[in-house]
Design an enzyme around this catalytic site. Sequence first.
Site, PDB file in Angstrom:
ATOM      1  N   ASP A 169     -16.039   9.442   5.744  1.00 56.43           N
ATOM      2  CA  ASP A 169     -16.715  10.145   6.835  1.00 56.43           C
ATOM      3  C   ASP A 169     -17.325  11.482   6.423  1.00 56.43           C
ATOM      4  O   ASP A 169     -17.637  12.310   7.279  1.00 56.43           O
ATOM      5  CB  ASP A 169     -15.746  10.369   8.005  1.00 56.43           C
ATOM      6  CG  ASP A 169     -14.465  11.077   7.567  1.00 56.43           C
ATOM      7  OD1 ASP A 169     -14.504  11.804   6.567  1.00 56.43           O
ATOM      8  OD2 ASP A 169     -13.427  10.893   8.229  1.00 56.43           O
ATOM      9  N   ARG A 199     -20.141  16.319   7.870  1.00 56.17           N
ATOM     10  CA  ARG A 199     -19.028  15.533   8.435  1.00 56.17           C
ATOM     11  C   ARG A 199     -19.572  14.686   9.582  1.00 56.17           C
ATOM     12  O   ARG A 199     -20.321  15.167  10.417  1.00 56.17           O
ATOM     13  CB  ARG A 199     -17.942  16.485   8.944  1.00 56.17           C
ATOM     14  CG  ARG A 199     -16.744  15.808   9.611  1.00 56.17           C
ATOM     15  CD  ARG A 199     -15.924  15.054   8.604  1.00 56.17           C
ATOM     16  NE  ARG A 199     -14.606  14.687   9.112  1.00 56.17           N
ATOM     17  CZ  ARG A 199     -14.367  13.731   9.998  1.00 56.17           C
ATOM     18  NH1 ARG A 199     -15.365  13.030  10.512  1.00 56.17           N
ATOM     19  NH2 ARG A 199     -13.135  13.470  10.391  1.00 56.17           N
ATOM     20  N   ASP A 223     -13.289   9.279  12.530  1.00 55.39           N
ATOM     21  CA  ASP A 223     -12.373   9.693  11.470  1.00 55.39           C
ATOM     22  C   ASP A 223     -11.942   8.459  10.699  1.00 55.39           C
ATOM     23  O   ASP A 223     -11.483   7.476  11.286  1.00 55.39           O
ATOM     24  CB  ASP A 223     -11.153  10.394  12.081  1.00 55.39           C
ATOM     25  CG  ASP A 223     -10.138  10.788  11.030  1.00 55.39           C
ATOM     26  OD1 ASP A 223     -10.560  11.296   9.977  1.00 55.39           O
ATOM     27  OD2 ASP A 223      -8.937  10.592  11.267  1.00 55.39           O
ATOM     28  N   THR A 224     -12.102   8.499   9.379  1.00 53.29           N
ATOM     29  CA  THR A 224     -11.655   7.394   8.519  1.00 53.29           C
ATOM     30  C   THR A 224     -10.365   7.807   7.816  1.00 53.29           C
ATOM     31  O   THR A 224     -10.082   8.999   7.669  1.00 53.29           O
ATOM     32  CB  THR A 224     -12.727   7.049   7.472  1.00 53.29           C
ATOM     33  OG1 THR A 224     -12.951   8.189   6.624  1.00 53.29           O
ATOM     34  CG2 THR A 224     -14.036   6.648   8.138  1.00 53.29           C
ATOM     35  N   GLU A 245      -7.694   8.826   4.962  1.00 55.23           N
ATOM     36  CA  GLU A 245      -7.888   9.752   3.843  1.00 55.23           C
ATOM     37  C   GLU A 245      -7.817   9.029   2.499  1.00 55.23           C
ATOM     38  O   GLU A 245      -7.163   7.993   2.342  1.00 55.23           O
ATOM     39  CB  GLU A 245      -6.819  10.847   3.883  1.00 55.23           C
ATOM     40  CG  GLU A 245      -6.842  11.711   5.130  1.00 55.23           C
ATOM     41  CD  GLU A 245      -8.068  12.593   5.214  1.00 55.23           C
ATOM     42  OE1 GLU A 245      -8.756  12.763   4.181  1.00 55.23           O
ATOM     43  OE2 GLU A 245      -8.339  13.117   6.306  1.00 55.23           O
ATOM     44  N   ARG A 253     -18.404  22.625   7.103  1.00 57.38           N
ATOM     45  CA  ARG A 253     -19.219  21.411   7.078  1.00 57.38           C
ATOM     46  C   ARG A 253     -20.112  21.331   8.310  1.00 57.38           C
ATOM     47  O   ARG A 253     -19.692  21.690   9.413  1.00 57.38           O
ATOM     48  CB  ARG A 253     -18.322  20.173   7.012  1.00 57.38           C
ATOM     49  CG  ARG A 253     -17.401  20.156   5.813  1.00 57.38           C
ATOM     50  CD  ARG A 253     -16.415  19.007   5.872  1.00 57.38           C
ATOM     51  NE  ARG A 253     -15.549  19.070   7.054  1.00 57.38           N
ATOM     52  CZ  ARG A 253     -14.517  18.255   7.259  1.00 57.38           C
ATOM     53  NH1 ARG A 253     -14.224  17.313   6.371  1.00 57.38           N
ATOM     54  NH2 ARG A 253     -13.787  18.373   8.352  1.00 57.38           N
TER      55      ARG A 253
END
Length: 325
Positions: free
Chosen positions: A117, A131, A136-137, A139, A182
């Site tokens: 992401d 971002r 949200d992917t 980690e 970001r």
Amino acid sequence: MKLIKILGWIFVPYIMVFVDWKRLGKIGKRVGAAWAILALIIGIAGRDTNNKPNPSNTTESANVTSAVVNSPKTEAVSSSQTVTTDQQGVSASATDVNTTQNAQRIQAKVLEVVDGDTIKVKINDKEETVRFLLVDTPETKHPKYGVQPFGKEASDFTKQLLTEKTVELEQDVNNGPDKYGRLLYYIYVDGKSVQEQLLEKGLARVAYVYVPNVKYVEQYRKIQEQAQKAGVGIWSIENYAQEDGYHSDVVKKNEPEPSKNTVATQTSPKPQPNPQPQPTPQPVQEVYYANCSEAKAAGAAPLYRGEPGYREKLDRDKDGVACEK
């Protein structure tokens, strides 16, 4: 002028009659009265004549009426023209909206895919970290969580999709930066939303929803619900993806422990010693114990089935071992 003539015809004879009434004789009085009555009749008749429509005026009125009757067609045409103009105005407005939306997207060259992401791009000859908004992917490079389940799959998918590509960045109400510096954008490649593709494949969850940047949150949640029902990606592991993030500990608990047979199978076999010749069995001496006390006194307890002195009577639980207690 007509009003003056009427007044003259009506009121002047009466004035003359009443002023000279005493001086007039019988005939004069009759003539004066007749004159007054005649003037009154003529005045009334003239007034009625004036109230009658003039033929020329009637013609003009007819023309006006016909014009009025025909005028709705003209107005209808005008109305249709107005409607057409309004429709063009709506189309123009829709075009303006599309133009505005396209104007909100900027093109950027992808320099690096950091993970599922996050990417690095070049905007106005400057390198920026971007971002993905609202998703949200798992980690892959987190100092605390390390590589989470489906993190590598999400990262590989984004790399395959965006490496060395030119993408479009769409801003919401604002584009950050976030606390890590970001920028925040919706990402598009080849006209398709990257966020939506990650959600469809179960490689991301809807997260980090902060007002005012919520333009597509409901749309994303509908896509996420479909992935949850299909049980794809992160949704294939029960309770792994939750509202507060990803729980790798759940995955470890759900993993089956390897059985002893599996471990024995995976272990390399030990070398077996060469078989030794077995001695010739000697005849067994007959031994008899009346009870377990005798066997214990002789130091032979416990007695196993097949051994000298074993009897089923001494083996109370019939497990093949006598006098074990």
